[in-house]
Design a protein around this motif. Sequence first.
Motif, short mmCIF file in Angstrom:
data_model
loop_
_atom_site.label_atom_id
_atom_site.label_comp_id
_atom_site.label_asym_id
_atom_site.label_seq_id
_atom_site.Cartn_x
_atom_site.Cartn_y
_atom_site.Cartn_z
N ARG A 99 0.76 -1.30 -0.07
CA ARG A 99 0.04 0.06 0.26
C ARG A 99 0.65 1.28 0.10
NH1 ARG A 99 0.87 -1.73 4.72
NH2 ARG A 99 1.00 -0.51 6.69
N ARG A 145 -7.87 4.73 27.26
CA ARG A 145 -9.00 5.18 28.05
C ARG A 145 -8.34 5.90 29.36
NH1 ARG A 145 -12.69 0.54 29.79
NH2 ARG A 145 -14.11 2.04 30.56
N GLY A 190 -6.01 7.81 29.10
CA GLY A 190 -5.46 9.37 28.77
C GLY A 190 -4.24 9.12 27.76
N TRP A 191 -3.43 8.10 27.64
CA TRP A 191 -2.24 8.10 26.98
C TRP A 191 -2.62 8.03 25.38
CZ3 TRP A 191 1.82 8.66 29.88
CH2 TRP A 191 1.70 8.14 31.34
N ALA A 246 -6.16 3.63 19.19
CA ALA A 246 -4.77 4.07 19.17
C ALA A 246 -4.38 5.48 18.29
CB ALA A 246 -3.82 3.02 18.38
N ALA A 247 -3.75 6.15 19.01
CA ALA A 247 -3.41 7.54 18.33
C ALA A 247 -2.50 7.33 17.12
CB ALA A 247 -2.65 8.57 19.38
N PHE A 248 -1.64 6.24 17.01
CA PHE A 248 -0.86 5.80 15.95
C PHE A 248 -0.94 4.59 15.78
CE2 PHE A 248 3.28 5.01 14.10
CZ PHE A 248 3.44 5.85 13.30
N VAL A 249 -0.91 4.17 14.42
CA VAL A 249 -0.71 2.75 14.12
C VAL A 249 0.32 2.58 13.04
CG1 VAL A 249 -1.92 0.85 13.04
CG2 VAL A 249 -3.25 2.03 14.74
N GLY A 250 1.15 1.39 13.22
CA GLY A 250 1.98 1.17 12.19
C GLY A 250 2.67 -0.21 12.34
N ASP A 302 5.31 -0.71 7.07
CA ASP A 302 5.54 0.80 7.01
C ASP A 302 7.14 0.89 7.14
OD1 ASP A 302 2.65 1.81 7.29
OD2 ASP A 302 2.86 1.22 9.14
N MET A 315 -2.25 3.75 2.99
CA MET A 315 -1.61 3.93 4.20
C MET A 315 -2.49 3.62 5.34
SD MET A 315 1.54 5.34 3.79
CE MET A 315 1.68 6.60 5.19
N VAL A 316 -1.90 2.76 6.39
CA VAL A 316 -2.59 2.58 7.50
C VAL A 316 -2.38 3.70 8.55
CG1 VAL A 316 -2.85 0.77 9.32
CG2 VAL A 316 -2.73 -0.13 7.11
N MET A 317 -1.24 4.22 8.56
CA MET A 317 -0.94 4.82 9.66
C MET A 317 -2.03 6.16 9.48
SD MET A 317 3.12 5.05 10.19
CE MET A 317 3.11 5.72 8.47
N PHE A 318 -2.43 6.76 10.91
CA PHE A 318 -3.26 7.64 10.84
C PHE A 318 -3.21 8.19 12.20
CE2 PHE A 318 -6.41 5.84 13.43
CZ PHE A 318 -6.07 4.71 13.45
N GLN A 357 -5.78 9.65 15.22
CA GLN A 357 -7.16 9.80 15.90
C GLN A 357 -7.34 11.13 16.22
OE1 GLN A 357 -9.39 7.18 15.89
NE2 GLN A 357 -8.32 5.18 16.38
N LEU A 374 -13.00 9.39 33.54
CA LEU A 374 -12.41 9.47 32.32
C LEU A 374 -12.79 9.61 31.08
CD1 LEU A 374 -10.07 6.45 33.20
CD2 LEU A 374 -9.13 8.86 33.09
N ARG A 381 -8.59 14.66 26.74
CA ARG A 381 -7.79 13.36 26.31
C ARG A 381 -6.27 13.88 26.27
NH1 ARG A 381 -8.91 9.12 21.50
NH2 ARG A 381 -7.00 7.78 21.95
N GLY A 382 -5.60 13.08 27.22
CA GLY A 382 -4.17 13.19 27.16
C GLY A 382 -3.56 14.51 28.13
#
Lengths: 354, 275
Positions: A17, A175, A177-178, A202-206, A210, B1-4, B6, B104, B113-114
Amino acid sequence: MTAFTPSTQMKWAFSARRIPRDLVAGLDPDVAAARAGHLILGRVLSVGQHGRIQLAEGRPATLYPGDLIVMPCGARYAPDQFEGLAEIDPDGCDMLAGGGCLGRMVWRHDKMKTPTRVQPVGRLTDATGRVLSTGDFALPQVGQAAGIPLIVVVGTSMNSGKTTATVALTHGLTRAGWAVAALKGTGTGSFGDVNDYADAGAAFVGDFTDAGMVTTYLEPLDRVKAGIRALLAAAERHGATVAVMEIADGIFQKETAALLADADFVAGMSGCVFACGDAVAAAGGVTVLAAQGMRPLCLTGLLSCSPMASTEAEAMTGVAVVTRAGLMDPAVASGLLAKAQGLVTAPEAAVAAA
Amino acid sequence: MVMFAQIDVPVLGEGEHGARRLLALAAGRRLPSRLLLPARAGLTPEAQPLVALHGISRNARALWLAFAPQAAVEGRSLLVPRFAKGVWPRFQQIGAARPDLALLDLFQQAGFRGRRVDLFGFSGGAQLAHRFAMLYPHRVATLHLAAPGWYTLPDEGMVWPQGLGTGPTRRLRLFDAAALSRLQLRQYLSLRVRLWVGAQDTTRDDSLRQTAALDVRQGRTRLERAFRYAEAFERAARSMAIVPDIALTVLPDCGHDFTQCDRVGGLGARVLRNG
């Protein structure tokens, strides 16, 4: 090289991809020269074990004889499926993984059908005639290790619960907060895992794809480690504050064993979680990890579904068993992270949750 | 691309007095809340959102009225949940019920968040606040505890919830707040903590938990218990080579009444000035 215009009918695999399709300009018929990562155009000869291909668009597509597919050449190690090498026979090759991996099957599990067979047409090239390869479209290499805490998930084998644990811990930490980077450090390219990571918040996936690898099987250890560093650096650049990384297969698998024996890799870990199916496996895994100077933060996986097996494992190892629900609990996940960061001063405390 | 990445978008509903309404869910229990989101950035870059937790009178409105006007002026976010009695009969404790999960969820919905928040609790709300902070110290900037009836002491020699010891009868594999708090004790003891109590908060009324053991360990009144907690916190921190950042303020002419503590003792303004 023969000039070639890609068809919109081609089914382009997930593991390819990162390669822009508009770069495709030619076809090199010398498929026997293919190496891991080279992009192969092929035509489905017969549909076997893999009846579907995971598309780069993120959905599975049913395969039919005659379909044109684009997949990288790659090796595969999957004890429950196939072992295969990154070799393309001009007379026909094997589809080793649904996520996109063409090669030559060496072994298959008793329960597996014969692989889906593919007639290689050629290696796809750019306008200069250079063969397009996944390695040329990887995340940038970095020299320094990332600074975010890293929890590594390892296990006894395929299907021991590593992905479930990775997803659950990602969800629990999110959940709490990380900003979690959910990563797959080794294995075979598949959108199932990374989609599950994303669904967990997840805030970031790889994953290693990649980092330019189709699979990590038979890749040099230095390249695997460089890929992991690149993933962690990308995660940090994108604002991740903690990383959870799944390492494929069991701890005896070649690349996994090499990683766990590597002082740099182990030093970069904040802690590890061990997934397994029963108490004996737990005792064995904890012993093997101890030989590398590691003690798991917790045990999890199929083992945790059985309160009795969990009690046996805790008694034999002294390591707490945490269920999927426990890992998804933000308080438990935060506690594990604190433990991983070495912030615990008391003797190991039980981190048990329903 | 998979990376993203949120994207966090606050989930909001408009309400009265400039408040926006949120609704959190924790294992099916509802926790409504009022949220003030500043129209402009805070006056100081480090201004943290303030989360204020009511006591057993459940008078969230009093907290809102005390904090909201100044928070709006200062450009600070303010979140005031209300734990309904029928849904959260014992919201002060984290165990069988999980108010922490609802909080939470609210943080995330509010767009926190965070981020760390300044966490304030009055009476029963202060009980919940410090137990929440022990489980999630990474979410708290300053912890404001105003007149809780009693505390969970940072002492493993006492069984939860009076201390951080795990009781011998605890069922295996149930949620173990004591063990999890022990894991994060170092981070908790590193927090900035501000204790508040009225000088006249010395009544042993029905709302004050009274047992012989508690009286001996923590004192007979909220005033006395605040001093004892400050001492226990300092002692525990120093035993871990942490320089404690805890201060106790006694509010003159105030009893166990939030509105009085605010109007007479200036509690709201002091908390907003960060103690």
